[in-house]
Design an enzyme around this catalytic site. Structure first.
Site, mmCIF file in Angstrom:
data_model
loop_
_atom_site.group_PDB
_atom_site.id
_atom_site.type_symbol
_atom_site.label_atom_id
_atom_site.label_comp_id
_atom_site.label_asym_id
_atom_site.label_seq_id
_atom_site.Cartn_x
_atom_site.Cartn_y
_atom_site.Cartn_z
ATOM 1 N N HIS A 147 -64.084 -66.571 -6.591
ATOM 2 C CA HIS A 147 -65.099 -66.528 -6.307
ATOM 3 C C HIS A 147 -65.485 -66.025 -4.853
ATOM 4 O O HIS A 147 -66.211 -65.951 -4.387
ATOM 5 C CB HIS A 147 -65.854 -67.918 -6.833
ATOM 6 N N ASP A 183 -60.517 -68.720 -11.877
ATOM 7 C CA ASP A 183 -60.819 -68.678 -10.794
ATOM 8 C C ASP A 183 -59.916 -68.237 -9.642
ATOM 9 O O ASP A 183 -59.645 -68.984 -8.512
ATOM 10 C CB ASP A 183 -61.539 -70.022 -10.004
ATOM 11 N N SER A 186 -61.806 -72.643 0.031
ATOM 12 C CA SER A 186 -61.668 -72.160 -1.295
ATOM 13 C C SER A 186 -60.348 -71.524 -1.159
ATOM 14 O O SER A 186 -60.805 -70.289 -0.270
ATOM 15 C CB SER A 186 -62.792 -71.372 -1.875
#
Length: 458
Positions: free
Chosen positions: A190, A220, A303
């Site tokens: 993402h 992901d 992230s």
């Protein structure tokens, strides 16, 4: 009248010191003026002589010596050799000192002394302030134990990068870490989704452009690559199977674009079924993660960053956080101590496939689940997509004996609460792995053995 030399006494306006002798002159003093000529010059200075009664002249050698001649009157004259001057100045009465003068003088003296004392006090205080030294510990060795948070951070930071991504829908920030000397970097899918330009910044501040190698939204995970960079320091990968609840961990990332941020915590739980994404609405962007839960603070921008154990080995890839509910008026936007990381074992397998082929494979059992089922377990649907059978013919599930309507309650003895959790448990393995499924059919439980198949990821 016969001429005779007469020596008159010295004029009284000129007095000699008593100690002079001889010719009556002192060294440097001129001789008296001669008597001839102007006699009035002597007459002015010598008293008149009175003739004797018999008419004879007085004795010139002893003037005033006879009884009938009074002695000469002593006249005070200026004596240049005298110790005391002839004139005395009358200075009047001494001034009287009045009380108000004493008071004024005392007050002025006190004010002056006070001003000088105050100035000296301020000066002394300033000087003392400049020399003030508070107690302080001496300089110590800057090294830290390798297993300490500082030691872990020092080991890992050179291999952690910050990603700035620009895409058609805007720009964003994420984190990644170096996998090898070829320049491969692992991050979240993402972070680089819909990217047009990716810039990688190292802990040294050096920035280079990166290219996307491949990504998989189901896991992901994504891999990007940089070129022309020397001295890359790949991070060591650990084994997420060794992680236990309570183990200390360190997270590194760029929360809110604050690069090289280090936070610490513990492993709060393992095997947490976490789903993320789903913005597209068709489920193609949903990530299913059998996650490690940590209380190490993680925020947007973390992230893709590494979650490290006490040996500075990567045990997880930070991917998601749980915030308060959106309809909660007191909702906190940042970390509330619920962070989730993809286990490194899963990340390693997906990264290897992305580097090798640009795509990752997913393990599957070949069935369609009823995602609307609210009971305990994961129920196999009655029909599949487009009216097809819910159990793929000759697929892994069909070969294991799974039928439509079966409810799968356990995977390898671990209870399953829903369809999402079943998918997560399966994707935690590799294609080809054998699993034991507990199936409820007609009110009776049975155990089935299934070998996972493979499907291409998105």
């Amino acid at each position: 009248m016969a001429d005779r030399q007469q020596t008159d006494p010295a004029p009284q306006w000129w007095s000699r010191p008593e100690e002079t002798a001889g010719d009556g002159r002192r060294a440097g003093v001129p001789a008296p003026r001669p008597a001839g000529g102007d006699e009035d010059r002597v007459q002015d200075a010598v008293p008149a002589r009175t003739p004797a009664p018999d008419g004879s002249a007085p004795d010139a050698r002893a003037p005033g010596a006879s009884g009938n001649v009074p002695p000469a009157v002593a006249v005070t004259r200026y004596d240049p050799w005298g110790a005391v001057p002839l004139q005395v100045v009358d200075r009047g009465r001494p001034p009287r000192i009045r009380l108000w003068q004493v008071v004024a003088l005392s007050l002025g003296t006190a004010l002056l002394a006070g001003g000088i004392g105050g100035y000296l006090g301020v000066l002394a205080e300033r000087r003392s302030n400049t020399r003030l030294e508070l107690p302080q510990a001496a300089a110590a060795d800057k090294g830290r134990a390798p297993e300490s948070v500082a030691g872990i951070a020092a080991t890992a930071l050179p291999g952690v990068v910050t990603l700035h991504v620009r895409g058609t829908k805007g720009s964003g920030t994420g984190t990644g870490f170096v996998l090898d000397q070829q320049g491969h970097i692992l991050t979240n899918s993402h972070v680089v989704a819909d990217s047009q330009e990716i810039t990688v910044t190292f802990s040294t501040g050096e920035s280079v452009t990166a290219e996307l190698v491949g990504r998989d939204s189901g896991y992901d995970l994504a891999v990007v690559k940089v070129g022309g960079v020397r001295g890359l320091q790949p991070l060591s990968l650990g084994n997420s199977e060794n992680v236990k609840v309570g183990d200390p961990v360190v997270a590194i990332g760029a929360p809110f674009d604050l690069s090289n941020t280090v936070t610490a915590g513990i492993i709060s739980a393992t095997g947490r079924p976490v789903t993320a994404g789903g913005d597209k609405g068709d489920g193609s962007d949903i990530s299913y993660v059998d996650a490690l839960q940590t209380d190490a603070p993680i925020n947007p921008g973390n992230s893709g960053g590494p979650l490290l154990d006490a040996k500075a080995h990567v045990v997880g890839i930070n991917s998601a956080i749980r915030g308060a509910d959106k309809d909660d008026p007191t909702r906190q936007g940042g970390s509330i101590g619920l962070g989730f990381a993809i286990p490194v074992n899963q990340g390693k397998r997906v990264a290897e496939e992305l580097i090798r082929t640009g795509r990752a494979t997913h393990p599957v059992i070949g069935v369609t689940l009823d995602m609307d089922y609210t009971g305990d377990g994961a129920r196999v649907g009655d029909k599949g997509e487009d009216g097809k059978p819910s159990v793929v013919a000759d697929g892994p599930g069909a070969r294991a004996g799974i039928r439509a309507g079966d409810v799968i309650t356990k995977v390898d003895g671990q209870r399953v609460c829903g369809g999402d959790e079943l998918i997560i448990r399966i994707r935690a393995h590799r294609p080809g792995d054998a699993l034991t499924l507990t199936v409820l059919r007609g009110g009776r439980e049975s155990t089935l053995e299934v070998v996972l198949g493979s499907a291409n990821g998105s």
